[in-house]
Scaffold this active site. Structure first.
Site, PDB file in Angstrom:
ATOM      1  CG  HIS A   1      -2.049   0.915   1.158  1.00  0.00           C
ATOM      2  ND1 HIS A   1      -1.953   2.256   1.423  1.00  0.00           N
ATOM      3  CD2 HIS A   1      -3.328   0.683   0.792  1.00  0.00           C
ATOM      4  CE1 HIS A   1      -3.133   2.812   1.234  1.00  0.00           C
ATOM      5  NE2 HIS A   1      -3.991   1.886   0.843  1.00  0.00           N
TER       6      HIS A   1
ATOM      7  CG  ASP B   1      -8.590  -4.271  -2.497  1.00  0.00           C
ATOM      8  OD1 ASP B   1      -9.801  -4.118  -2.298  1.00  0.00           O
ATOM      9  OD2 ASP B   1      -7.858  -3.385  -2.952  1.00  0.00           O
TER      10      ASP B   1
END
Ligand code: ACO
Length: 437
Positions: free
Chosen positions: A313, A371
């Site tokens: 991320h 996710d």
């Protein structure tokens, strides 16, 4: 606190060639790193700053969401995401993001009534859907139909009118689940289901997706709760790609429906909201636990485009707090559905375990993101993979519209207009077509 009051420190930038120096104000927020205010730098020095992927650039002030990526903290208006998912409902979180505070019971009742009032879409929109191929990607349809809302709701397009802005926000929150469900129904060739206002937000969404006119539909409270939690977890995430897209589109005073459509387009990409679809595809490709080392080697190989989807991320350099909540939800949903030993969940957990012990991922601080587990839950609930990003868009609409509202209400709003480092040819004479090589 005004911006002027918190300007206490300065950052001095010196041009080594000329010896000139520029005193740049430092602005402090309530949490997180301070920023160097470079707004006057070009006028003073003739230089732009250069930060193409915005790794060191604060593009706005915001009171909505705070992320500490090193510690894995996510706060909405000061409340932790863990507490909100445990104690609040999605509509309470919507109120929090839009208006700044959790609603009291009267405010929640009023807000819920306002949202329910707008759940249906103009009947003409049904015909709009029919222009799409049945096998169109649901996100392609969403980009089109959400943008098209501006062609149906002319009475709330005046962004200078506070009441119209509010009605547009309510319309978007109310209609986005209806449109998302219609997209799904259109794809699978089933009739559209009109919203049911006796159900709560998540229940109604599941009903519009999985109900059929031929049978009575009873929402499953465990699945509805999980859906609501997924909506909360995806509600806002400060200045990510799609939110920044909404803000930039809105900075030209474009109407909110058009701005949210722009956000949906940005969310579609596999580096952003498309990653949960990519995670399931990756798990299917890996297939079994013994293949994990082979795929991890591919993820580490710079000559191989394969990446471990759902890992890494831009901001989190620690476990994404949303992934932790989803991992728990995953077990609850699978238990409720009587799914024992879901092979993809087992594969995902093993993949996570091995990756988190691998020096490549440890050194780069690559952890599972939101996710990584969401696709497994959504698939178990009955959603096909191509709907995952649509569900993300349903949830993120509140973040987009709250960020848009915050920006439009800023008295100093000016159109966003980044500059560039030009690297093309310098001025050259025009060459006639007969003389070109
Ligand atoms: N698999 C393998 N290596 C990775 C991964 C990954 N998933 N993510 C990052 N890396 C590596 C990079 O190759 C790079 O290595 P290097 O320093 O040796 O060159 C290093 O880690 C840093 O990565 P960047 O690409 O510079 O990180 P960036 O902040 O630009 O990208 C992103 C973040 C896009 C999320 C990236 O981690 C990625 O592609 N992850 C997979 C896709 C994904 O899960 N996206 C969802 C994000 S969450 C969301 O949108 C809701």
């Amino acid at each position: 606190m005004t911006e002027k009051e918190i300007e206490k420190k300065y950052f001095t930038l010196t041009n080594d060639e000329t010896g000139e120096s520029y005193k740049l104000p430092v602005i402090e927020g309530t949490l997180g790193p301070s920023v160097i205010d470079v707004r006057k730098l070009y006028a003073q020095s003739g230089y732009f700053t250069f930060d193409p992927s915005f790794t060191s650039t604060g593009s706005c002030k915001s009171r909505l969401t705070f992320i500490d990526g090193e510690k894995g903290i996510l706060l909405h208006r000061g409340y932790t995401i863990e507490e909100l998912t445990e104690k609040s409902s999605f509509l309470e979180v919507c109120h929090l993001l839009l208006y700044g505070d959790l609603p009291n019971q009267n405010e929640l009742d009023e807000f819920t009534k306002n949202i329910k009032y707008h759940t249906m879409v103009n009947e003409q929109i049904n015909y709009f859907f029919r222009g799409f191929r049945r096998d169109a990607h649901p996100m392609a349809i969403m980009c089109g139909v959400v943008g098209a809302l501006s062609a149906f709701y002319h009475d709330s397009l005046d962004i200078y009118d506070k009441r119209q802005r509010e009605i547009s926000a309510h319309r978007l929150l109310a209609k986005i689940p209806t449109l998302a469900a219609m997209t799904y129904k259109y794809n699978i060739g089933q009739p559209f289901m009109y919203p049911r206002n006796d159900l709560n937000y998540a229940e109604n969404f599941l009903y519009m997706c999985f109900g059929v006119p031929a049978e009575e539909y009873k929402p499953n409270p465990v699945l509805a709760k999980a859906m609501d939690r997924i909506f909360i977890l995806h509600a806002d995430h400060e200045q990510n790609a799609s939110t920044s897209t909404v803000r930039l589109a809105g900075s030209s005073y474009a109407n909110p429906f058009a701005c949210i459509a722009a956000g949906i387009a940005s969310l579609w990409g596999p580096s952003h909201g498309g990653a949960n679809q990519a995670v399931l595809e990756m798990l299917s490709e890996i297939g079994s636990k013994d293949k994990i080392p082979e795929f991890l080697e591919r993820a580490k190989d710079k000559n191989d485009p394969f990446r471990l989807m759902g890992f890494g991320h831009r901001v989190y350099k620690n476990y994404d707090p949303r992934a932790g909540v989803l991992r728990e939800s995953c077990h609850e949903v699978l238990e409720e559905l009587g799914v024992k030993n879901e092979p993809r969940l087992e594969l995902a957990m093993e993949l996570e375990r091995i990756a988190l012990e691998d020096p490549y991922f440890v050194e780069r601080k690559l952890f599972p993101n939101v996710d990584f587990y969401s696709g497994i839950i959504l698939n178990a609930m009955g959603f096909p993979t191509n709907m995952f990003t649509v569900l993300f868009a349903v949830a993120r609409t509140v973040g987009w519209i709250s960020q848009w509202k915050e920006m439009v209400e800023e008295p100093t709003l000016r159109i966003g207009r980044p500059r560039q480092l030009y690297t093309g040819p310098t001025k050259r004479p025009y060459v006639d077509i007969n003389e070109r090589k």
